[in-house]
Design an enzyme around this catalytic site. Structure first.
Site, PDB file in Angstrom:
ATOM      1  N   GLY A 146       0.829  -1.191   0.000  1.00 29.29           N
ATOM      2  CA  GLY A 146       0.000   0.000   0.000  1.00 29.29           C
ATOM      3  C   GLY A 146       0.865   1.244   0.000  1.00 29.29           C
ATOM      4  N   SER A 153       5.244  -4.912  -2.447  1.00 32.24           N
ATOM      5  CA  SER A 153       5.093  -3.509  -2.814  1.00 32.24           C
ATOM      6  C   SER A 153       5.692  -2.611  -1.726  1.00 32.24           C
ATOM      7  CB  SER A 153       3.613  -3.198  -3.071  1.00 32.24           C
ATOM      8  OG  SER A 153       3.458  -1.943  -3.694  1.00 32.24           O
TER       9      SER A 153
END
Length: 519
Positions: A121, A206
């Site tokens: 995120g 991520s």
């Protein structure tokens, strides 16, 4: 004294933090640790502990360890994540420092390897409560202890106020300090849950991978983890202090506060801060304000992978991976950016998505000459993936190889089974590694092909956690990443090793200086 602020979801008390209870059939004796006793649940033969508090978050300050309560604490509900501008996080709470544990044997002396997952995120959104990263399948299949962590995000974790108010010298890296505190908790307490504190592996996708790359260059994290794996997440350089200050200045201007009153942000309601963040434009990138770790010369005293791989972490065995079609996750085939794409407009549309200062007409012409059968959409996604999302991983892997650090690189080729247009997009590896193929949000399907790809990835990650080497029976020999060979595991239904995949694309973009987006 910094006043308490309103908290999304209500009170800061741990009991008020917890997300909706789960139905479960059994409970077991509490696990006793130096930080308290915790009553988890038994689910499908696993001991599961949700919402264990590891620290206390005070606005813009370094976290403090959570005090040990006298009573046995229920650990049967997830704690809410950090407040964020996201439709997917559900109930949120600023006092969010909690972790979750899945273990097959909550017994001191079991000495199972420990896998600590840090969610993605970017640095602004995300949660460890996402069903894609629940640890039951990995813990049951891999004979490991799985831990997932919540920490502070966005302005609460990374707004750099140190140059405006000396009380907030830690503000630009508060989210990183949360993760370091969580790893200290794991070091001191995980043996009670059957884990081996000498074999702690951090892995993250991520933004989670970027947080790990950053911790590999933070002296405060030294010795807290012994293996690492990053999945589509890189952090070559951190945010410079001057750029981070300008971002804070932009937020203050939107709040109509002079710099001399920056400390008043500590008294804003958390909802006000989220609205402020959503309304502020990044002074360098445009769009939303970038938040991330800061090269503050206190907690981060050099960049993680510039000018080379940080010496502190060169001994750590590491997996670095990316998906073949990263940007098909960010730029939907149904979006205006892609709809109506043709050779007449691709250069204009591709330019801002490359995130580097490259002549887009030249990039398109080079791709068309190299791949004459490709469509404009093929070129668009391949170039944006190679120029924007893959570069950081290539740099990190090459710098570790130059330093002789043990590293293994993968590319995920296993593509979406529910929307083939999206290919092997960003996040496709999460359910494969966790085995959550049937969880909400997974696009892997649950067929034999997905199970084969999942087994290959799970076994590699577990093997790295257990032995410091991802090789295992049933997988082709996975050589270390060295130069100039660049051996890469291509994870798919039938995984294989390929040397220097996408070589032409790597060399094309190597001509252009790389600047980590946001830094």
């Amino acid at each position: 004294m910094i006043a308490r602020r309103e908290l999304i979801g209500g009170a800061a008390a741990m009991g008020a933090m917890l997300i909706a209870p789960r139905a479960f059939a059994q409970s077991a004796a509490p696990v006793r640790t130096s930080t308290g006793s915790f009553q988890g649940t038994i689910e499908d033969g696993l001991r599961v502990f949700r919402g264990i508090r590891y620290g206390i978050a005070r606005r813009f300050l370094a976290p403090q360890p959570a005090p040990a309560p006298a009573e046995v604490q229920p650990a049967d509900r997830f704690a809410p994540p950090c407040p964020q501008n996201s439709d997917h996080a559900g109930l949120q709470d600023e006092d969010c420092l909690a972790l979750n544990i899945w273990t097959a044997d909550a017994r001191p002396g079991a000495n199972r390897p420990v896998m600590v997952y840090i969610h993605g995120g970017a640095y602004s959104t995300g949660t460890s409560t996402d069903p894609l990263c629940h640890g039951q399948h990995l813990a049951a299949r891999g004979d490991v202890v799985v831990v997932t962590v919540n920490h502070r995000l966005n302005v609460l974790g990374y707004l750099y106020l140190a140059r405006f108010d000396p009380r907030f010298a830690d503000s630009g890296n508060a989210g990183q300090l949360d993760l370091i505190l969580a790893l200290q908790w794991v070091r001191d307490n995980i043996a009670a849950f059957g884990g081996d504190p000498r074999r702690v592996m951090v892995f993250g996708q991520s933004g989670g991978g970027a947080k790990i790359a950053t911790m590999m260059g933070m002296p405060a994290a030294k010795g807290l983890f012994h293996r690492a794996a990053t999945m589509s997440g890189q952090q070559v350089t951190a945010s410079g202090p001057l750029h981070a200050t300008e971002r804070a200045r932009a937020l203050l201007a939107k709040a109509k506060l002079p710099e001399s009153r920056a400390g008043e942000l500590a008294d804003f309601g958390v909802g006000e801060l989220m609205e402020l963040l959503a309304a502020t434009e990044d002074p360098y990138l445009g769009g939303g304000v970038y938040m991330g770790p800061v090269f503050d010369m206190k907690w981060l005293t050099r960049h993680p992978f510039w000018p080379d791989a940080h010496p502190q972490s060169r001994h750590i065995p590491m997996i670095l991976g990316n998906t073949r079609d990263e940007t098909r996750a960010f730029l939907s085939p149904d979006s205006p950016k892609v709809q109506g794409l043709d050779w007449s407009n691709i250069a204009d549309r591709i330019a801002p998505e490359l995130r580097i200062d490259a002549l887009p007409e030249w990039v398109v012409a080079e791709y068309r000459a190299q791949f004459p059968d490709w469509s404009p959409m093929d070129v668009f996604y391949a170039a944006t993936t190679a120029g924007r999302s893959w570069r950081g991983q290539v740099i990190e892997a090459e710098e570790r190889a130059r330093a002789g650090a043990p590293g293994w690189v993968y590319q995920l080729d296993f593509a979406s089974r529910t929307d083939p247009r999206r290919g092997a997009f960003h996040t496709m590896d999460i359910p494969l590694v966790f085995g959550t193929l049937d969880a909400k949000g997974s696009q892997t399907g649950t067929g034999a092909d997905a199970r084969a790809a999942s087994k290959a990835m799970q076994d590699s990650f577990v093997s790295l956690a257990a032995r410091g080497d991802p090789n295992h029976r049933g997988l082709p020999k996975w050589p270390k990443y060295t130069l100039p060979r660049r051996a890469t595991m291509m994870f798919d239904t039938a995984s294989r090793v390929e040397n220097d995949p996408r070589k032409w694309q790597r060399e094309l973009f190597a001509r252009i200086p790389y600047i980590q987006p946001g830094t």
